[in-house]
Every structure is written in structure tokens, then in C-alpha cells.
Design a protein around this motif. Sequence first.
Motif, PDB file in Angstrom:
ATOM      1  N   SER A 424      18.467  45.533  34.392  1.00 16.87           N
ATOM      2  CA  SER A 424      18.892  46.927  34.306  1.00 16.87           C
ATOM      3  C   SER A 424      17.864  47.760  35.064  1.00 16.87           C
ATOM      4  O   SER A 424      16.913  47.225  35.642  1.00 16.87           O
ATOM      5  N   PHE A 425      18.023  49.059  35.050  1.00 17.88           N
ATOM      6  CA  PHE A 425      17.130  49.910  35.825  1.00 17.88           C
ATOM      7  C   PHE A 425      15.691  49.877  35.311  1.00 17.88           C
ATOM      8  O   PHE A 425      14.767  50.187  36.061  1.00 17.88           O
ATOM      9  N   THR A 458      18.392  55.425  30.940  1.00 17.66           N
ATOM     10  CA  THR A 458      19.520  55.411  31.875  1.00 17.66           C
ATOM     11  C   THR A 458      20.742  55.989  31.192  1.00 17.66           C
ATOM     12  O   THR A 458      21.082  55.592  30.069  1.00 17.66           O
ATOM     13  N   PHE A 474      25.214  56.323  37.620  1.00 13.47           N
ATOM     14  CA  PHE A 474      24.066  56.025  36.762  1.00 13.47           C
ATOM     15  C   PHE A 474      22.926  56.976  37.112  1.00 13.47           C
ATOM     16  O   PHE A 474      22.638  57.204  38.291  1.00 13.47           O
ATOM     17  N   SER A 476      18.849  57.533  36.111  1.00  9.30           N
ATOM     18  CA  SER A 476      17.690  56.952  35.430  1.00  9.30           C
ATOM     19  C   SER A 476      16.453  57.812  35.667  1.00  9.30           C
ATOM     20  O   SER A 476      16.259  58.351  36.764  1.00  9.30           O
ATOM     21  N   PRO A 503      23.721  48.031  37.810  1.00  7.39           N
ATOM     22  CA  PRO A 503      22.318  48.278  37.457  1.00  7.39           C
ATOM     23  C   PRO A 503      21.408  47.136  37.890  1.00  7.39           C
ATOM     24  O   PRO A 503      21.733  45.957  37.705  1.00  7.39           O
TER      25      PRO A 503
END
Length: 722
Positions: A424-425, A458, A474, A476, A503
Motif C-alpha cells: 500500500s502507499f 490514505t 487515492f 496519501s 496502491p
Amino acid sequence: MNKRLWALAALGWSVMINTGAEAQTLKYPAAPRGEVVDDYFGTRVADPYRWLEDVDSPQTRAWVAAENALSLPYLAALPEREALRQRLGALWNYERYDLPQRKAGKLFYGRNDGLQNQSVLYVDGGDGKPRVLLDPNTLSADGTVALTQYEPSPDAAYLAYATAAAGSDWNEFRVRRVADGVDTDDRLTRIKFSGIAWTRDGKGFFYSRYPLPPAGSTPGTFDELAHQKLYYHRLGTAQAEDLLVAENPAEPQWGWGAEVSDDGRYLIVYVSRGSGNENALWVKDLGTAEAPSLAAPFVKLVDDFEAEYTVLGNRGSTLYVRTSRDAARGRIVAIELGKPAAAEWKTVVPESVDTLQSALMAGDGLVALYMHDATSRLLRYGVDGKAQGEIALPGLGSVPDLPLGGIQLSGQAGDPLLFYAYTSFNQPATNYVYDLSKNSGRVFQPIRLNFDPADYVTEQVFYKSRDGTRIPLFISYKKGLKRNGRNPTLLFGYGGFEISKTPEFSVPNLVFMERGGVYALANLRGGGEYGKAWHEAGTLDRKQNVFDDFAAAAQYLIEQQWTAPAHLAIGGRSNGGLLVGATVNQHPELFAAAFPAVGVMDMLRYHKFTIGWAWAGDYGTAETEAGFRTLYAYSPYHNIRSGVRYPAVLVTTADHDDRVVPGHSFKYAAALQAAVAPDGVPGARPALIRIDVNAGHGAGKPIGKLIEEEADKLAFLLRFTR
């Protein structure tokens, strides 16, 4: 650099840039305007920088050296550049792994201890004591030879592997004995865009290659690609003795891919004709796994290019196939080879509201990877299609492709162990193992982080594009950030070739967020997030939808007070570089900075270089009047206007990029620099190009080179968005 090149660097226009501490004068290298004019269906189109397409000419080489002599010192002098370089190195210095492959009780995987230029391939014989099988860092002094793929033989006695130099798409195949790590004499060349498919006896493999260039010419980086053919190589023989398996001289642009069923009985051949996912599907009965034969004719299960077909595995003469036929978001069908007509196919897993991204046979059933609003879901099914539950993922993230092997799911029919990664981020890709027989999973290879993922947030939001289409976005950032309209923000996009942007973790993005930046990723039309229709909505004469989606994302971020035009930058690579170039031309007032990387910038001539012809399914070409009108309207190179106050632009490319040839970026940068000459644009911001040497489109780039490039880009980003 010699005096002549330094002198050339000093020629041209100058522009005053306030870097904070003092004003610097940028003098763009001279780029003579040629007299080339082409006639497209009665429209005369000037191409003054055609000479920059010849990337190896002395004139172009001098221009490249002069551009780097301008841009590199400028970037090095930016206030935060050195601190950013050090922080990038510190955060990149963590142990990471590529997705394991399991063969004959042995486990193969790539591992990087932190700052190694290339990941090292290990083998674990099942005793929990891994050993180095292949270290690409020993293959070149500067780390620019990369391991691009590998495939163990079914008995794990041999490893077929591919290397590429300086980021090229050209691969060389070799074979290594797993027991002692010594290479055999097998060496295969003229290979691009090919997999490795062993026969079950472990004595040879299928692969694809291009013919040698015409007599009298020397093979080169930028060779035209045509007439790929499928071959079978038997270990211990010369490449000249390889058996021709499939070709079509009447279709020089067809591509060939192959795999062998797990039981060794069938050769599966995928025929493609461009960059689209649609393919033909042929099957050859190899007879017995112990003594495979190529004598049987191909059964052409599908001989058109109307949909995508991927064989997941077989049970006897029944193939399980993922397809987009009659299912824009994908389904799984069973095809009995004795009754191959489409009317006889049986749907095993029907199309759903989510997009079926990939699947495989593992354990005693099927595992399917779905995309739900650009995030991943893992679902299990029996071979009868009965749902068997979901494999829970940790959060709002994705199951990524990992570099070595390029696979998302690793497992085999009959083996209960499934390997996959999650990212993921704020979470680097982490490998998991799931025991399908016990319905339980765990982290397989834990990684130690030198930051706290909980410090980052996020959000996924949805906004409306110009025509009302709902687009995912998205966003973040670091906890505690305020929506005050002043946050430095980087908006990233791609929007093409049915490639989904999900992501993923990025060290440069994390460093940006540490410093108060917002990173936004838009899921534009042209990608694969919502299946075939979503992709087609961003292709050909609908390509403008992609640029509209991207501009609408920028406008959303501004309206919602995440940022403002004075603090907003956009970035994209390859097709995403085209996206950035076109969007900057159409909406220069929206952005403070732009980063078109290895972009497709000359849309009238892209199809004339290396693999460019394969992109016509998405773009069309200027060979037709309708195609020309569409492409000319948005081509980044052709739509630069003098007198416009463009954002600060940092173009990045590489001298050995043989996918999107560097001439695209060269011509675009020369045209942009001419357009922002200060006598026509008071207060013009810089238009720079950074040209990496001994590098390609991006794959396999050494960590050392990545850190230097990303430090330059981050310093430029922060300079113009704060």
C-alpha cells in the motif's frame, strides 16, 4: 567534458530563475531548427527537431551532453537536494524480497539487503538455509546489468535466466545448474518480450526471438522489431539448432508466447498482435511428459483477437481459462479439448461487478485476484466454481507484480502453499504464504522498516470528470496535515493499455510526504481498473477522456483545498509521460511543476520506432486521416505554444531506452525550451531535461542511479510547489 561541449552548453536563450538563495541564469543549449515539413492529408506539419531522432549522431550527442551540463549542476544546487539524497538512501536501505517460486521442493526468490544495485537470486533447498544462486551485481562494475526473469526447470535441476544491460529490453538467456551455480554453455540472443517455458522432462524450453538484422547491418539497441518466432531450445545444443515451433511470415508483427501445462502434456501458445491484451490461443499435444514431441498439429482454440485468454491450468483434457470473451470484466471457463467450440465452453466463475485481474490453479481449486475500485481482493473457488471464501488482505492496498518473475500469485495445482505479496502507499511489498488446505496464512518474509507506517494516511475518494464519469482517486499524506490549500502536491497518472494503477509503496513518495507533501493517484480511463469498457473509453478518438480525467483530478484537489495551482505538480511515466505533456499543454495554468518521464511525445511518428507500432491499438496512427486529426490535436510535441507561461518542467529519459526511444523527449524538450525563451515569456520557469546515460526505460535501473535521479526530481518538485 571537452571545451566544445561546454561552449555549446553556454549558447542559446537565458532565463532568470530564483532558487531561493540567489538568481541563476539558465542558458539553453542551441538546438537548430531544421526545415523538415510533412504533409498529412493536406495539413503541413513542421518537424524542426527531426535531427534529434538520430540519437547516436555527433550533433545529438553534443546536444545531450550540453543539456546534462545545464540540468545536472542546476539540480545539484537546489537547496534540499543533498538532504533528500541522504534521506532516500536511508529509507531505501531495507531488506526486501521478490515473490518466491516453488519447484520440486526448492524455493527460489530474489532478495535485496537494502542498497544493492540489483536483487540477488537465492535458492532454499527446503532446509531453511538459502544460498546465493545468482548475483547480478557481479555481472557489471556499475550495476547496470540486471536479472530480468528466471524460470527453474520442473525438477529444479536447472535455472533458465535472462539478463539485460543498461536497461534495454534486449535480453540474453543463459542456463545455470542449481546444484553448483555454474552456467552451462547454453546462450541465446536476439530476445525481447519472451517468457521461458520448460518441458516437463527438464531437457529444454520454449522461448521467442527475433531474426538477425539484414546482412551487412549490425544488431543495435534500436532495431526495428518484426517477425518474432517461437522456438524450442534443447539443453546442450547451439541456438542455431533450436527447433522452430511457430511463425507467420504473412503477419510480421505477431508476437508469440508459450507455457507448458503443469502435467507436461500440453503446449499453450498465445498469439498477440500489438500491446493489447486480446490474443489468439493455440494448443499442441506434446504426448507424454517424459518424452515430449512437437509432431502433433496445433489445435487453434481461438484464432481471432477479439478477447483475452489465459490458461490457468488443466485437469486431463479440460483447460481452465480466464477470458474477457462475453465478459468485459473477466470470467473463468472450462474448455474440453475434445469439444473446443465456444458454444461448448462452460462458465466456472461468472463475471462479477469487480474486475478479474488474474487467477491460477493452486491446491485443489482456483484462486482469483479481483480489483474492487482499484484495490485488491483474493477469492477462492473450487474447480466446479463453488465459492470457498476470501483470503483477507491487511487493508486498502494491492497484490502487486514483483520485479523478478513478474507474477502476482505463485502456486501450483496439487500444492497447498500459495504465495502472494501485499503493498500500500505506506507499506512496502511484503510476502505472505497461505496454506489452502488449512485456510490459514501468515507473513512469510517479514521486513524491518525504518519508519512508522501508522504515521501516514490514505483516503480513497471519487470525483467527476468533465463528462460526469466517476473516477477513483487515492490521496496519501502524513497524519496531521491540514487542508489549507497550500500543501505541495504531486498528482500521478497513467491511463492506457488496460494497465491498472493500484496502491503501491514508493520511497520517493514517502520522503515527499515526510516533508508535508500530498501524493495523489488517479485511476484514469484507458486503464484496466473497471475492465475492457473502461480501457476502451480512453483509447483512439476517446483518448481526450484521459486528459480530461487527469485535469478534473487536479481541479478536485484544488476545490477541496488540498492544494492550489501554485503548489500542484503532475507526473507520469511512458504513456503517463504523454499524459503529462498533453495535460500541461491544455491546462498550463493548473500546475506549478510537471514531470514527463520517458514519455511518448511525438504522436505522429511514434509507430516508426522499435516496438512503437504495437501501441496503435490504443493510439491509432497518423497513417489515416482520422488518426492524424486525433493525434495531432493532443500530441505533446506539436501543441507547445510560444508565449505561454508553462509550469516548471523536468523531462527525464535515458540514452538506451529502446521502448520509448529518447528522441521523443529530446524533441519535446527542445521545442519547449524554444517556446519559453524569456523574450516571449516574462518570468518563465525552467524547462530542463535530465538524460540518464547507460540506462533504459526504467526496469533494472540500479538503486544508486535511482537515488540520484529521485533526489533531483524531489528537489525540483519541492522548489516549485512550496
